[in-house]
Design a protein around this motif. Sequence first.
Motif, mmCIF file in Angstrom:
data_model
loop_
_atom_site.group_PDB
_atom_site.id
_atom_site.type_symbol
_atom_site.label_atom_id
_atom_site.label_comp_id
_atom_site.label_asym_id
_atom_site.label_seq_id
_atom_site.Cartn_x
_atom_site.Cartn_y
_atom_site.Cartn_z
ATOM 1 N N GLY A 107 0.797 -1.225 0.000
ATOM 2 C CA GLY A 107 0.000 0.000 0.000
ATOM 3 C C GLY A 107 0.820 1.261 0.000
ATOM 4 N N VAL A 108 2.112 1.156 0.366
ATOM 5 C CA VAL A 108 2.967 2.351 0.385
ATOM 6 C C VAL A 108 3.088 2.959 -1.004
ATOM 7 C CG1 VAL A 108 5.334 3.160 0.802
ATOM 8 C CG2 VAL A 108 4.231 1.647 2.443
ATOM 9 N N SER A 109 2.916 2.131 -2.032
ATOM 10 C CA SER A 109 2.993 2.656 -3.402
ATOM 11 C C SER A 109 1.914 3.696 -3.676
ATOM 12 C CB SER A 109 2.919 1.521 -4.422
ATOM 13 O OG SER A 109 4.090 0.735 -4.369
ATOM 14 N N GLN A 110 0.818 3.658 -2.907
ATOM 15 C CA GLN A 110 -0.202 4.708 -3.062
ATOM 16 C C GLN A 110 0.405 6.053 -2.673
ATOM 17 O OE1 GLN A 110 -3.961 3.734 -3.094
ATOM 18 N NE2 GLN A 110 -4.538 5.841 -3.522
ATOM 19 N N SER A 111 1.220 6.070 -1.609
ATOM 20 C CA SER A 111 1.904 7.298 -1.208
ATOM 21 C C SER A 111 2.905 7.722 -2.272
ATOM 22 C CB SER A 111 2.631 7.089 0.128
ATOM 23 O OG SER A 111 1.730 6.656 1.117
ATOM 24 N N ALA A 112 3.593 6.727 -2.855
ATOM 25 C CA ALA A 112 4.587 7.027 -3.891
ATOM 26 C C ALA A 112 3.924 7.619 -5.123
ATOM 27 C CB ALA A 112 5.362 5.765 -4.261
ATOM 28 N N THR A 113 2.807 7.023 -5.558
ATOM 29 C CA THR A 113 2.106 7.512 -6.745
ATOM 30 C C THR A 113 1.604 8.942 -6.533
ATOM 31 O OG1 THR A 113 1.463 5.366 -7.602
ATOM 32 C CG2 THR A 113 -0.005 7.210 -8.102
ATOM 33 N N THR A 114 1.057 9.211 -5.366
ATOM 34 C CA THR A 114 0.530 10.546 -5.080
ATOM 35 C C THR A 114 1.659 11.574 -5.056
ATOM 36 O OG1 THR A 114 -1.101 9.424 -3.685
ATOM 37 C CG2 THR A 114 -1.032 11.815 -3.574
ATOM 38 N N THR A 115 2.774 11.198 -4.422
ATOM 39 C CA THR A 115 3.931 12.101 -4.354
ATOM 40 C C THR A 115 4.520 12.325 -5.743
ATOM 41 O OG1 THR A 115 4.412 11.272 -2.131
ATOM 42 C CG2 THR A 115 6.167 12.489 -3.251
ATOM 43 N N PHE A 116 4.610 11.254 -6.542
ATOM 44 C CA PHE A 116 5.138 11.384 -7.895
ATOM 45 C C PHE A 116 4.316 12.383 -8.712
ATOM 46 C CE2 PHE A 116 4.694 10.009 -12.366
ATOM 47 C CZ PHE A 116 5.983 10.262 -12.802
ATOM 48 N N ASN A 117 3.004 12.304 -8.616
ATOM 49 C CA ASN A 117 2.157 13.209 -9.393
ATOM 50 C C ASN A 117 2.246 14.643 -8.897
ATOM 51 O OD1 ASN A 117 0.176 11.948 -11.582
ATOM 52 N ND2 ASN A 117 0.611 10.390 -10.016
ATOM 53 N N ALA A 118 2.406 14.827 -7.578
ATOM 54 C CA ALA A 118 2.586 16.188 -7.064
ATOM 55 C C ALA A 118 3.876 16.784 -7.616
ATOM 56 C CB ALA A 118 2.607 16.166 -5.539
ATOM 57 N N ALA A 119 4.943 15.988 -7.652
ATOM 58 C CA ALA A 119 6.213 16.460 -8.210
ATOM 59 C C ALA A 119 6.110 16.669 -9.719
ATOM 60 C CB ALA A 119 7.320 15.449 -7.890
ATOM 61 N N PHE A 120 5.335 15.808 -10.380
ATOM 62 C CA PHE A 120 5.107 15.934 -11.827
ATOM 63 C C PHE A 120 4.497 17.295 -12.138
ATOM 64 C CE2 PHE A 120 2.444 15.509 -15.570
ATOM 65 C CZ PHE A 120 3.176 14.716 -16.452
ATOM 66 N N PHE A 121 3.441 17.661 -11.398
ATOM 67 C CA PHE A 121 2.757 18.924 -11.671
ATOM 68 C C PHE A 121 3.488 20.133 -11.077
ATOM 69 C CE2 PHE A 121 -0.750 15.924 -12.426
ATOM 70 C CZ PHE A 121 -1.127 16.362 -13.684
ATOM 71 N N ALA A 122 4.475 19.878 -10.190
ATOM 72 C CA ALA A 122 5.316 20.973 -9.707
ATOM 73 C C ALA A 122 6.426 21.294 -10.706
ATOM 74 C CB ALA A 122 5.927 20.611 -8.359
ATOM 75 N N GLY A 123 6.577 20.456 -11.737
ATOM 76 C CA GLY A 123 7.597 20.699 -12.753
ATOM 77 C C GLY A 123 8.993 20.293 -12.325
ATOM 78 N N LEU A 124 9.096 19.430 -11.306
ATOM 79 C CA LEU A 124 10.412 19.035 -10.793
ATOM 80 C C LEU A 124 10.994 17.896 -11.626
ATOM 81 C CD1 LEU A 124 9.466 19.158 -7.010
ATOM 82 C CD2 LEU A 124 10.780 20.858 -8.310
ATOM 83 N N LYS A 125 12.321 17.806 -11.631
ATOM 84 C CA LYS A 125 13.000 16.834 -12.475
ATOM 85 C C LYS A 125 12.827 15.421 -11.922
ATOM 86 C CE LYS A 125 17.435 15.678 -14.597
ATOM 87 N NZ LYS A 125 18.854 16.065 -14.779
ATOM 88 N N ASP A 126 12.341 14.522 -12.777
ATOM 89 C CA ASP A 126 12.172 13.111 -12.425
ATOM 90 C C ASP A 126 13.551 12.435 -12.456
ATOM 91 O OD1 ASP A 126 11.326 10.511 -12.049
ATOM 92 O OD2 ASP A 126 10.636 10.243 -14.109
ATOM 93 N N VAL A 127 13.997 11.937 -11.295
ATOM 94 C CA VAL A 127 15.288 11.236 -11.221
ATOM 95 C C VAL A 127 15.074 9.739 -11.332
ATOM 96 C CG1 VAL A 127 17.298 10.769 -9.755
ATOM 97 C CG2 VAL A 127 16.320 13.074 -9.857
#
Length: 587
Positions: free
Chosen positions: A410-430
């Motif tokens: 279930g932790v991946s739900q936190s990861a997915t949500t955080t990834f999308n927040a960073a996606f829409f913040a325009g931050l570089k995907d490492v």
Amino acid sequence: MGRKQLAGIIAAAGFGVLVVAYGVTFAVTGDKVPGDTTVLGIPLGGLSQEEAKAKLEAGLKDRRNQPIKLTAGETTYQVKPADAGLSLDVDATIAEAGAGRSLSPARMWQVLTGGNAITPVVKRDEPKLKAAVDRLAKQVNRTATEGTITFPDAKAEQHPPADGLKLDNGKATDTLVAAYPSDGKAKDLPVSVTKPQAGTEAIEKAMKEYAEPAMSGPIRLTVGDKGVNLQPSDLAPALKLVAKDGDFTPSLDAKKLEPLFQERFKDLETLPKDATVQIVNGKPQVVPAVDGQVVARDKVVPAILSILPKPEGDRRAAVGLAKSKAEFTTEQAQALEIKEIMGEFTTRFPYAEYRNVNIGTAARKINGTMLKPGETFSLNKIVGERTKENGFTEGNIINGGKFVLDLGGGVSQSATTTFNAAFFAGLKDVEHKAHSVYISRYPMGREATVAWPSVDLKFLNDSGHGLLVQTLFSASTPGKQGSITVKIWGTKVWDITAGQSAKYNPRAPKVVYSQDPKCRTQAPTAGFDIKIYRYFAKNGVRVKTESFTTNYNAADDIRCGPKPGTKPPGTPETPPPTPASTKPSTS
């Protein structure tokens, strides 16, 4: 016959005898090695050049590659000949021994009566030889050490002084070459010896006047009306006495003692607090740094050293407090310019108690994470290993295309949500990795899974300002979905929108029957590929576009039980029908 004729005949005969004798001697000596010749104890006299060469090679076969043993002080070292670039020149050695044909009578006479011990000719690879001696010097060379006293198990233990050694590299080179091929016996290396300055008298004095009293009982350090006791066993690992100039010097390793100080001085100190940024009433707010008052470390060590040799009743000292500034100041926090939402995202999940535990625990650990410009967010580093001790429980994870139970599901739900927040913040995907199969509650193609320690979610703060990650978590109930929201605060740089291609490369699931006792039914999900786009805009004008492709495998339709039409295990075989008569029929 005249006398002159007779004399001529006699002379001719004598000459003939000499010629014959010379010829016989030449035939006997030929190309042979002088009779008494030896090389490293191997007799070669009377042998031809080829015979001598063969005998020398056979006799030195085991010695040519044998390590060379060398001693310095009480230590023995070994050097491999190949590492030192040393090899035996057999041909040159045999030539040095005197083998080879010659018409010289003196040479023939030497073969019959001469010969001696010959030193073998050694080939030298000078760069390798120098490197080997340099390595040897690093092993041999040491400075003289004074006598010391240490305190294992809180008991004083003497260590006598030791001489210093320095290798003479030039002479050591000659020693190394002369010792090859090795006879197995160690050769002394040329070293110079330096003596320590203090003798054993200083150590005896240190034992009596300092070391033994130091371990005699506890000491007490006070700040005002408060204080702490330190036992000999607390201080022993960091205490050391060194003899010098006929006296001794005690020392304490402050780095070793720091964890002890931090623990024991808790009630004596007010630790500094770094400035932070927190969300207050829906807005980011700088919480100022607070300087602290800590026990002055530069005063503590001298105070301890001064009272250790004192008798019971005098083993106490007052120590003062020193101002300790926060490492991250209020001004530094303000300079981060964390002032607005750069990107945010929300996902929802159906009721399951393990989801409440695992998603909620991860959300709490992520909440408040602050990134300075150029720093990288790592979910695994922030959340830590998914263990019971770290607050996680068992839940569903995907392994090999199947849903199985494991810690942290279930932790991946936190990861997915955080990834999308960073996606829409325009931050570089490492670093991010999508689930192997599509889960419908996540945005198609735009999601992330994590697994300790190999699969992580990472993004870089390339905004030029500070970032603050805020999480909002709402637990699920049997009648209501739960949710997690991640907001990334900072200084907004981009307006981000997302796009996607149509699904392509479809992959159909298979129907799988399983009679495994641990079988869990699983609904089928089709696999496919999809391309995701991220559009960067400023002032309504698109500046750039990024894209990545997500590949989903098909999730099989898993049905627990035997495949229809098959017999369950253990069902007895049906006996075959009785065969018909094989007698011929009659008409």
